[in-house]
Design an enzyme around this catalytic site. Structure first.
Site, PDB file in Angstrom:
ATOM      1  N   ASN A  32       5.544 -20.676 -38.513  1.00 54.72           N
ATOM      2  CA  ASN A  32       4.933 -19.772 -39.268  1.00 54.72           C
ATOM      3  C   ASN A  32       3.447 -20.323 -39.396  1.00 54.72           C
ATOM      4  OD1 ASN A  32       7.380 -18.610 -39.964  1.00 54.72           O
ATOM      5  ND2 ASN A  32       7.490 -20.107 -41.575  1.00 54.72           N
ATOM      6  N   HIS A  73       5.775 -30.951 -32.924  1.00 48.09           N
ATOM      7  CA  HIS A  73       6.298 -29.515 -32.188  1.00 48.09           C
ATOM      8  C   HIS A  73       5.611 -28.458 -32.970  1.00 48.09           C
ATOM      9  CE1 HIS A  73       9.186 -27.108 -29.839  1.00 48.09           C
ATOM     10  NE2 HIS A  73       9.109 -26.418 -31.101  1.00 48.09           N
ATOM     11  N   GLU A  74       5.999 -28.354 -34.193  1.00 39.26           N
ATOM     12  CA  GLU A  74       5.522 -27.055 -35.227  1.00 39.26           C
ATOM     13  C   GLU A  74       4.023 -27.045 -35.172  1.00 39.26           C
ATOM     14  OE1 GLU A  74       7.728 -25.261 -35.580  1.00 39.26           O
ATOM     15  OE2 GLU A  74       9.555 -26.353 -35.183  1.00 39.26           O
ATOM     16  N   HIS A 132       2.523 -25.566 -32.082  1.00 45.60           N
ATOM     17  CA  HIS A 132       2.540 -24.213 -32.099  1.00 45.60           C
ATOM     18  C   HIS A 132       1.348 -23.282 -32.869  1.00 45.60           C
ATOM     19  CE1 HIS A 132       6.272 -23.416 -30.169  1.00 45.60           C
ATOM     20  NE2 HIS A 132       6.881 -23.814 -31.099  1.00 45.60           N
ATOM     21  N   GLU A 191      11.231 -15.378 -37.027  1.00 49.18           N
ATOM     22  CA  GLU A 191      11.558 -15.558 -35.628  1.00 49.18           C
ATOM     23  C   GLU A 191      13.041 -15.115 -35.238  1.00 49.18           C
ATOM     24  OE1 GLU A 191       9.768 -17.689 -31.723  1.00 49.18           O
ATOM     25  OE2 GLU A 191      10.257 -18.856 -33.398  1.00 49.18           O
ATOM     26  N   GLY A 240      15.773 -25.882 -36.947  1.00 47.32           N
ATOM     27  CA  GLY A 240      15.414 -27.300 -37.266  1.00 47.32           C
ATOM     28  C   GLY A 240      13.946 -27.079 -38.157  1.00 47.32           C
ATOM     29  N   MET A 258      10.439 -24.018 -38.319  1.00 50.54           N
ATOM     30  CA  MET A 258       9.674 -22.831 -37.678  1.00 50.54           C
ATOM     31  C   MET A 258       8.107 -22.747 -38.021  1.00 50.54           C
ATOM     32  SD  MET A 258       9.869 -19.801 -36.432  1.00 50.54           S
ATOM     33  CE  MET A 258       8.386 -18.773 -36.316  1.00 50.54           C
TER      34      MET A 258
END
Length: 835
Positions: A236, A268-269, A272, A96, A232, A234
């Site tokens: 994926n 947070h991740e 997503h 990203e 921090g 990602m």
């Protein structure tokens, strides 16, 4: 799929050499490409074929070679040290926003989704991971030291979420309540440090499944700690990558704030996985949808897992006020921003997309109510799963669920830059209070004077001293002025706007309304988040020259009985900003005295050692207060810090993780070359990245010029991981006036190396901001501007403009208020006049 006959295929490709390419139409002979034309500027390649490719489907085969770079983007190598001290490399990915094209030629745009079948040929003693579970692992025919690992086919997904990692790792695993296999991969020998994140992840997946009413769509999820990592973490799909400090927690050596950080980043991740991965933004203009949403819901998730963190109050200090600070600048940008070139994408990973995005979603959630909000989210996720969506699609789903004019309200917050200042005055009419509200754009430079009059649709809540925790009135302000009647509010009752500091606006009260609120700060009858909001609004108004800074200093003194960590944290931040400003004057010592006066009562109440029954927030508060007092040179704090540090170094009594930052910063601020050498030795010995970072962040507190140089040289040495160099230099710039000058000179002198190291990317923006934001004269603004005109950094263009604007604003603030502030400090110390 060939949609119309052509003899060229254009695709994304960067830093890759194609050896051969061919196209085989279904059921026909393959045609070999005869030319490869690279458009490096556009990160594209054109494959030319000798004959026309006809309409229909076929197979494109490409044989290519690329570089395992060390730029922390694309497919790159990450350096780590084994427990025995050998240097080795792992191969990892970070795609990203637009770097999948550095790993393989592809159509690298979020809306062009596909399934991926991935196989990796790797040394047999290495761990190989990808988005999906392994379905086959067999010896590689040509070399007995290699194995071929084949992964299951992915769902339909965007290229930027593809990931693969090859390296040496240990792991811990668990199954979430809904049967998903969760693993946390750690450096070898550190599996224990993955347990905290594993616990959070296993709790979080069912929470989101329940919240969205959509199950997690993959059979497994891996969370993995990567040594060299620019962001921090990602998201994926199925293989989430993290900086070590955002994932690893050691029960003994990790401080409370690190735990909280890990919990937030995991929340947070994982959000997503639904919001971003299952449903993806149409184009980078809508990046804020992904990031703002995940930045909001990470708090919801942590609040669910750790109610004792009081995390929503912390949201206001960490995200809401930060977003307002940036968004008050002329060089801010709307949440939705049109994006063309890849370098423009990097630039919008900023506090507007994340923090303002999260703040307006929090406001929207409050306006709609949780139940309808969840209904709308479910509609959105089910309608667009495995597809792409734009901001409007989310509004439509939420509108359907709530029956409220969501799009009309939200467009005022996402399509125009900035936010309103609401001026309010009250008039008593018998038993009622009549309020007059006026909204105007809030500007960091003072009262708004623009030609156009932007207005917002503002959800406004109002409470009174009768019940400070409950809204007496809620209304949508959709015009510039509004008159409201509050029934049965007695003359001696106060009125407060923006209950819970949820609305994304600042409030300016008439003097008498403000006067009546001050006692409610002192006696704590106003809830913490409202005390924080009131103080922060006043500080911003002073910074913008709408009120005098002295007014705010008086209000700050009303916080003597304040028990709340987050309120102190925000107060401390603002005093830090003021302290940096006044470092440009000859009465800098006076503000240190003020800081000591404000912080010593709470420091004495807390003491150095945790008391029985204390929790997470007490630990955070103690660290904050002792650090503040120590830095300001509070005598007793400095002596105790030195004593404890000596015991720590001699191994007599190891400092608890929560006390390390405050002690380190105190002894460095008032230390000499021996102190610095000791700290560098501790850094070298530290086994945990968290401890190394803790030391790196405070080294800049040292004040002698030759030692400052030593720290700057250290920042670029092999001892510091590339992504952490930025915080060492930033620490020097923020440490002292001399540090600021030295850091800026250092960045200019080493610009080539630094720019090359981060190749654009958002670390370069962060570096610039940390280095120059504290200056306060017009000449410096011109110097910064001129430097970046001759050393362009496309991905940091907006950051440079924002920094120059901040320097000019600081200069104006100093000119306007310095003398008044000085007089106030002097008169505070003067003995009362004899009568």
């Amino acid at each position: 799929q060939v949609k119309q006959a052509t003899n060229q295929i254009v695709m994304n490709c960067a830093d890759i050499d194609i050896i051969t390419a061919s196209y085989a139409p279904e059921g026909d002979e393959e045609v070999h490409a005869t030319g490869f034309n690279y458009q490096n500027e556009d990160e594209k390649v054109t494959l030319s074929f000798p004959s026309t490719l006809q309409k229909g489907t076929g197979m494109l085969k490409i044989d290519f070679v690329g570089e395992l770079n060390d730029k922390m983007k694309g497919f790159y190598r990450s350096k780590y040290t084994t427990p025995t001290g050998d240097t080795r490399y792992a191969a990892v990915t970070q795609f990203e926003a637009t770097d999948a094209r550095r790993a393989f030629p592809c159509w690298d745009e979020p809306a062009i989704k596909a399934t991926f079948d991935i196989s990796l040929v790797v040394p047999k003693d290495r761990v190989a991971l990808s988005n999906m579970n392994v379905i086959d692992r067999k010896p590689y025919p040509d070399d007995e030291n290699l194995v071929e690992v084949k992964f299951a086919r992915t769902p339909v997904m965007s290229t930027y979420l593809v990931a693969f990692v090859v390296g040496e790792y240990d792991f811990v695993e668990a199954r979430s309540l809904d049967g998903v296999l969760v693993r946390v991969y750690t450096p070898v020998g550190k599996a224990e440090q993955g347990k905290f994140a594993l616990e959070v992840a296993a709790k979080t997946l069912p929470f989101y499944k329940d919240y969205f009413n959509v199950p997690y769509p993959l059979p497994k999820i891996d969370l993995i700690a990567i040594a060299d990592f620019a962001a921090g973490a990602m998201e994926n799909w199925g293989l989430v990558t993290y900086r070590e400090t955002a994932l690893l927690i050691d029960p003994k050596n990790s401080c409370s704030s690190s735990r909280q950080w890990v919990a937030l980043v995991v929340g947070h991740e994982l959000a997503h996985q639904w919001f971003g991965n299952l449903v993806t933004m149409e184009w980078w203009t809508h990046l804020w949808l992904n990031e703002g949403f995940a930045s909001w819901i990470e708090y919801l998730c942590v609040d669910h897992c750790f109610p004792e963190y009081d995390i929503w109050t912390q949201f206001v200090s960490a995200d809401y006020t930060r977003a307002q600070e940036l968004d008050a600048l002329d060089n801010s940008h709307p949440i939705e921003v049109s994006v063309g070139h890849p370098s423009e994408v990097d630039e919008i990973f900023d506090a507007i997309s994340y923090s303002k995005g999260a703040s307006v979603i929090r406001m929207l959630h409050d306006y709609i109510g949780d139940e309808d909000f969840r209904k709308g989210m479910n509609l959105y996720l089910t309608k667009f799963q495995q597809k792409n969506a734009a901001t409007e699609d989310l509004w439509e789903s939420l509108e359907k669920a709530s029956g409220k004019p969501i799009a009309a309200v939200m467009n005022t917050w996402t399509k125009q830059m900035g936010f309103p200042l609401i001026y309010v005055e009250a008039e008593q009419q018998e038993d009622d209070k009549v309020l007059k509200l006026v909204q105007k754009k809030f500007c960091a430079s003072g009262p708004y004077t623009g030609e156009d009059f932007p207005t917002w649709m503002v959800p406004i809540s109002i409470c009174t001293s009768d019940d400070p925790t409950c809204a007496k009135m809620q209304i949508l302000m959709d015009k510039p002025e509004l008159i409201l009647v509050l029934k049965d509010v007695k003359p001696d009752q106060w009125v407060k706007l923006n209950l819970g500091t949820v609305g994304f606006y600042r409030t300016q009260y008439s003097p008498d309304m403000l006067e009546s609120l001050i006692p409610a700060i002192k006696d704590l009858s106003l809830p913490p988040v409202d005390r924080l909001g009131l103080q922060n609004d006043l500080f911003s108004l002073a910074r913008a020259g709408i009120i005098s800074t002295v007014e705010v200093l008086k209000v700050m003194e009303a916080f003597v009985n304040e028990p709340n960590y987050t309120v102190w944290s925000d107060l401390s931040c603002n005093l830090g900003i003021l302290s940096t400003l006044l470092s440009h004057t000859d009465f800098y010592e006076e503000i240190q005295v003020f800081v000591k006066d404000v912080f010593s009562p709470i420091g004495e109440r807390l003491g150095w050692d945790p008391k029985p029954g204390e929790g997470h927030l007490d630990a955070l508060l103690r660290g904050l207060v002792l650090g503040k007092l120590g830095k300001a040179g509070h005598k007793a704090t400095l002596e105790e810090a030195r004593r404890r540090f000596k015991d720590h170094v001699e191994g007599k009594h190891v400092l608890s993780a929560d006390l390390r930052s405050p002690v380190y910063v105190t002894i460095l601020k008032h230390g000499d070359s021996t102190t610095l050498d000791t700290m560098l030795k501790l850094h070298k010995q530290a086994d945990m990245q968290e401890e190394k970072n803790r030391i790196e962040r405070v080294l800049g507190a040292i004040s002698q010029p030759e030692l400052i140089q030593k720290v700057l040289t250290f920042a670029l040495s092999e001892e510091v991981r590339p992504q952490d160099t930025v915080s060492v230099i930033g620490g020097v710039a923020g440490g002292s006036k001399q540090g600021r000058k030295a850091a800026w000179k250092f960045v200019r002198d080493n610009w080539e190396e630094l720019y090359n190291r981060y190749q654009g990317g958002f670390l370069i923006s962060r570096l610039i901001k940390l280095t120059v934001d504290g200056f306060a004269n017009d000449k410096m603004a011109a110097e910064v501007k001129a430097f970046f005109e001759s050393h362009p950094a496309p991905s940091a263009e907006r950051t440079v403009q924002q920094c120059c604007e901040n320097i000019l604003l600081n200069a104006a603030w100093l000119k306007r208020d310095a003398e008044n502030i000085h007089q106030y400090f002097l008169q505070r110390k003067a003995p009362p006049a004899m009568v």
